[in-house]
Design a protein around this motif. Sequence first.
Motif, PDB file in Angstrom:
ATOM      1  N   UNK A 144       9.924  35.562  69.473  1.00 38.25           N
ATOM      2  CA  UNK A 144      10.857  34.772  68.663  1.00 38.25           C
ATOM      3  C   UNK A 144      12.132  34.382  69.393  1.00 38.25           C
ATOM      4  N   UNK A 145      12.596  35.239  70.315  1.00 39.31           N
ATOM      5  CA  UNK A 145      13.928  35.013  70.875  1.00 39.31           C
ATOM      6  C   UNK A 145      13.968  34.841  72.389  1.00 39.31           C
ATOM      7  N   UNK A 146      12.830  35.053  73.065  1.00 45.39           N
ATOM      8  CA  UNK A 146      12.795  34.825  74.510  1.00 45.39           C
ATOM      9  C   UNK A 146      11.924  33.617  74.852  1.00 45.39           C
ATOM     10  N   UNK A 147      10.668  33.656  74.482  1.00 50.79           N
ATOM     11  CA  UNK A 147       9.747  32.598  74.904  1.00 50.79           C
ATOM     12  C   UNK A 147      10.188  31.187  74.510  1.00 50.79           C
ATOM     13  N   UNK A 148      10.718  30.962  73.300  1.00 50.76           N
ATOM     14  CA  UNK A 148      11.087  29.588  72.944  1.00 50.76           C
ATOM     15  C   UNK A 148      12.235  29.014  73.779  1.00 50.76           C
ATOM     16  N   UNK A 149      13.005  29.863  74.454  1.00 51.78           N
ATOM     17  CA  UNK A 149      14.215  29.406  75.134  1.00 51.78           C
ATOM     18  C   UNK A 149      14.201  29.634  76.645  1.00 51.78           C
ATOM     19  N   UNK A 150      13.283  30.435  77.134  1.00 54.00           N
ATOM     20  CA  UNK A 150      13.369  30.909  78.515  1.00 54.00           C
ATOM     21  C   UNK A 150      13.147  29.821  79.552  1.00 54.00           C
ATOM     22  N   UNK A 151      12.430  28.758  79.207  1.00 53.63           N
ATOM     23  CA  UNK A 151      12.290  27.654  80.169  1.00 53.63           C
ATOM     24  C   UNK A 151      13.656  27.048  80.483  1.00 53.63           C
ATOM     25  N   UNK A 152      14.492  26.928  79.477  1.00 56.41           N
ATOM     26  CA  UNK A 152      15.849  26.417  79.710  1.00 56.41           C
ATOM     27  C   UNK A 152      16.638  27.383  80.577  1.00 56.41           C
ATOM     28  N   UNK A 153      16.458  28.676  80.371  1.00 53.88           N
ATOM     29  CA  UNK A 153      17.166  29.660  81.194  1.00 53.88           C
ATOM     30  C   UNK A 153      16.707  29.594  82.644  1.00 53.88           C
ATOM     31  N   UNK A 154      15.428  29.277  82.849  1.00 54.73           N
ATOM     32  CA  UNK A 154      14.923  29.096  84.208  1.00 54.73           C
ATOM     33  C   UNK A 154      15.702  27.978  84.906  1.00 54.73           C
ATOM     34  N   UNK A 155      15.927  26.893  84.209  1.00 52.18           N
ATOM     35  CA  UNK A 155      16.651  25.759  84.799  1.00 52.18           C
ATOM     36  C   UNK A 155      18.120  26.099  85.026  1.00 52.18           C
ATOM     37  N   UNK A 156      18.681  26.905  84.134  1.00 52.67           N
ATOM     38  CA  UNK A 156      20.095  27.271  84.249  1.00 52.67           C
ATOM     39  C   UNK A 156      20.340  28.353  85.292  1.00 52.67           C
ATOM     40  N   UNK A 157      19.299  29.086  85.654  1.00 54.24           N
ATOM     41  CA  UNK A 157      19.433  30.102  86.688  1.00 54.24           C
ATOM     42  C   UNK A 157      19.956  31.445  86.213  1.00 54.24           C
ATOM     43  N   UNK A 158      19.958  31.674  84.913  1.00 49.98           N
ATOM     44  CA  UNK A 158      20.437  32.954  84.390  1.00 49.98           C
ATOM     45  C   UNK A 158      20.016  33.106  82.940  1.00 49.98           C
ATOM     46  N   UNK A 159      19.885  34.363  82.521  1.00 47.75           N
ATOM     47  CA  UNK A 159      19.647  34.683  81.115  1.00 47.75           C
ATOM     48  C   UNK A 159      20.998  34.832  80.425  1.00 47.75           C
ATOM     49  N   UNK A 160      21.227  34.151  79.306  1.00 47.52           N
ATOM     50  CA  UNK A 160      22.545  34.195  78.657  1.00 47.52           C
ATOM     51  C   UNK A 160      22.968  35.608  78.281  1.00 47.52           C
ATOM     52  N   UNK A 161      24.251  35.856  78.365  1.00 46.11           N
ATOM     53  CA  UNK A 161      24.804  37.153  77.987  1.00 46.11           C
ATOM     54  C   UNK A 161      24.463  37.496  76.539  1.00 46.11           C
ATOM     55  N   UNK A 162      24.396  36.451  75.697  1.00 43.64           N
ATOM     56  CA  UNK A 162      24.132  36.680  74.282  1.00 43.64           C
ATOM     57  C   UNK A 162      22.778  37.344  74.055  1.00 43.64           C
ATOM     58  N   UNK A 163      21.829  37.127  74.970  1.00 44.24           N
ATOM     59  CA  UNK A 163      20.505  37.748  74.826  1.00 44.24           C
ATOM     60  C   UNK A 163      20.627  39.258  74.956  1.00 44.24           C
ATOM     61  N   UNK A 164      21.405  39.710  75.943  1.00 40.62           N
ATOM     62  CA  UNK A 164      21.593  41.148  76.100  1.00 40.62           C
ATOM     63  C   UNK A 164      22.375  41.737  74.934  1.00 40.62           C
ATOM     64  N   UNK A 165      23.344  40.986  74.438  1.00 38.35           N
ATOM     65  CA  UNK A 165      24.077  41.486  73.279  1.00 38.35           C
ATOM     66  C   UNK A 165      23.137  41.645  72.080  1.00 38.35           C
TER      67      UNK A 165
END
Length: 389
Positions: free
Chosen positions: A32-53
């Motif tokens: 629900x919270x990683x797969x739908x967005x992770x392609x964008x994170x690949x392009x950005x070069x980092x996993x958002x801090x909000x994910x860890x929070x």
Amino acid sequence: MTEMFDAAARSAVFFDETHRIIRDQLRRFVEQEIKPHAEAWEREGATPREVLRRMGELGFLGLRYPERFGGAGLGATASVVLAEELGRSGFGGVAITVLVHTDMAGVHILNAGDEAQQARWLPDIVSGRRIAAIAVTEPGAGSDVKALATRARRDGEDWVIDGEKIFITNGVRGDLVIVAARTEGAPPSSAGVSMLVVERGAPGLTVARALDKHGWRSSDTAELRFEGCRVPARNLLGQEGRGFYEIMRNFQNERLVLAAMAMGEAQAALALTLAHVRTRRAFGGALWDKQAIRQRLAMLAARVEAARHMIYALARRIEAGEETVREVSMLKALCGELVNDVMRDCVQFHGAMGFMRESAIERMARDARVQAIGGGATEVMLEEVAKRM
């Protein structure tokens, strides 16, 4: 294929109801919270801090940390569950961002820190409010920790650090960097290495560059420079000159977690490829109808399942306080090579599409390549095994 691995995990003697609940919750989070967005994170070069929070809010970052700091107080098996499910996401960069924070960096404060240090930093690590990184590797020292050149000297109430670190996961955005530095004048050896916590904004700490990687694109990786970097004396973790032994102490956990992550990646690749060969038609039938393909996938599945059982068994032995250096070194070498064997065949069975950047298997194969390098290269691991034979 996925159902086969699930059934095996649920029936294994290594799991209890707590582990099953954590696995189910993690799987939902990934979907629900990683797969739908992770392609964008690949392009950005980092996993958002909000994910860890968010993971901190759900309790995923504190599985191994004591309840008094907001954690769950569980053992190595919980880390295996976390690593395997993150690996199964198919986004190695996201997985390693989290696992460095939980099991490779922050854990040093738990293992070596005093009560004041733990109270100061662990609640933020468990909650995801601050991101942790571990800085050991240097341009001239990787698996050979004894060859570290970064130095720290005492100056009044401070330590002053000079040197360079490279390939540091979470190094660009990290808030707490645990640095291994030589604090004694001895020649390169295990003696004289200490660990210090350097906080974001410390004078003399700079991110020299963000590194551009072959895989793990959704993790930030940095080259760090320490030029007269001052940190308070109270930021020394554990005893001065004993840092090498703390690093070695956690290597077993780190390598166990990397092995579990690799087998999660292998499971995801096999499931993806099984779905592909059952629908892809060639020469009058589905690829699944070709005996050679069926049998190669079956053998890979057997090897992955065997490795997973070794992972779970070793997690239990670590929880029991047993010596496992030989077996964990075996495991790291085995899983690092096995996940690459799996990816090679899975790319092959995808045909030309497996070579395209738009396909998931292409990304997963790139991510998996470093599993035979990072955390202890295969050759280094095999030497550790050979020394103990």
